[in-house]
Design an enzyme around this catalytic site. Sequence first.
Site, mmCIF file in Angstrom:
data_model
loop_
_atom_site.group_PDB
_atom_site.id
_atom_site.type_symbol
_atom_site.label_atom_id
_atom_site.label_comp_id
_atom_site.label_asym_id
_atom_site.label_seq_id
_atom_site.Cartn_x
_atom_site.Cartn_y
_atom_site.Cartn_z
ATOM 1 N N ASP A 34 5.544 -20.290 -45.032
ATOM 2 C CA ASP A 34 5.610 -21.459 -44.290
ATOM 3 C C ASP A 34 6.403 -21.429 -43.177
ATOM 4 O O ASP A 34 7.385 -20.315 -43.006
ATOM 5 C CB ASP A 34 6.285 -22.861 -45.205
ATOM 6 C CG ASP A 34 6.076 -24.076 -44.647
ATOM 7 O OD1 ASP A 34 5.512 -24.219 -43.776
ATOM 8 O OD2 ASP A 34 7.064 -24.923 -45.346
ATOM 9 N N ASN A 82 -4.027 -29.265 -46.295
ATOM 10 C CA ASN A 82 -3.707 -28.937 -44.623
ATOM 11 C C ASN A 82 -5.011 -29.559 -43.902
ATOM 12 O O ASN A 82 -5.003 -29.443 -42.550
ATOM 13 C CB ASN A 82 -3.747 -27.545 -44.743
ATOM 14 C CG ASN A 82 -2.180 -27.019 -44.991
ATOM 15 O OD1 ASN A 82 -2.315 -25.799 -45.435
ATOM 16 N ND2 ASN A 82 -1.144 -27.735 -44.850
#
Length: 252
Positions: A34, A82
């Site tokens: 991330d 996502n």
Amino acid sequence: MPKASPILNPTQESAQKLGIELDAIPAHVAVIMDGNGRWAKKKGFARLLGHREGYKALRGILLSASELGIKFLTVYAFSAENWRRPEDEVKGLMSLIERAARDELRLMHQNNVRVNVSGRIHELPQGLQRALNDGMETTKINTGITFTLAVNYGGRAEIVDAVKKLVAEGAKPEQISEQTITDHLYNPHHPDPDLMIRTAGEMRWSNFLIWQGAYCELYVTEKTWPEFSTPDLLDAVKTFQQRTRKFGAVVE
Ligand code: IPE
Ligand code: IPE
Ligand code: MG
């Protein structure tokens, strides 16, 4: 005669200097890569440049994980959630993953890496599916690290898919157990992750390996994924080795 000490590769040498026990390396390490967007923002770049830089970081980490003796490395490349991102970012990520899968295949094969995937792969663009399938086909005989790319992966979706397979097979209620659900996951033969690393400081799981990761040790660093390198991996492994895993029992 004293036993000759084994020849260590550079990653093992660095690990040993840090006091890492080379015979107690976590077998399965999962990574939530991330912070690519935040890395790019800090530098004044577009988000996609952050993803490109993240890909470079992954190259290095795969190599050092393999040298260290990690048997399974599973990385979260694109979550089932996502798709909610802007279309150009999603498209950019899909083509980046496809290009990376093709460009890295030779090197991975040379390094005895076994490429694998996890997620609803059939929903991905055709070209990406082909690149991933080629990677798996070419490297299926390899015996080194198993490198699993989680793409369009969601932990809840994986459990739903496992239950669907069970129902389709006509499983009776008494046949439903933790073992039979595990046996129907995307990669039933992988051991549960021992260590889960998350970069960029977020203290959450974001739907990654929520079934398999029930007892994995968490390691969160403030560094963003493009900044994460071998010394950080070694720090995570050292931290892991200092933990006491109890699995619900009493450990004196
Ligand atoms: C992780 O970086 C990569 C993917 C989720 C594909 P992010 O893109 O989530 O980076 P931040 O969280 O916005 O910094
Ligand atoms: C998790 O990161 C997914 C990947 C790293 C591919 P996200 O950036 O999507 O997670 P949230 O949205 O912050 O929970
Ligand atoms: Mg993020």
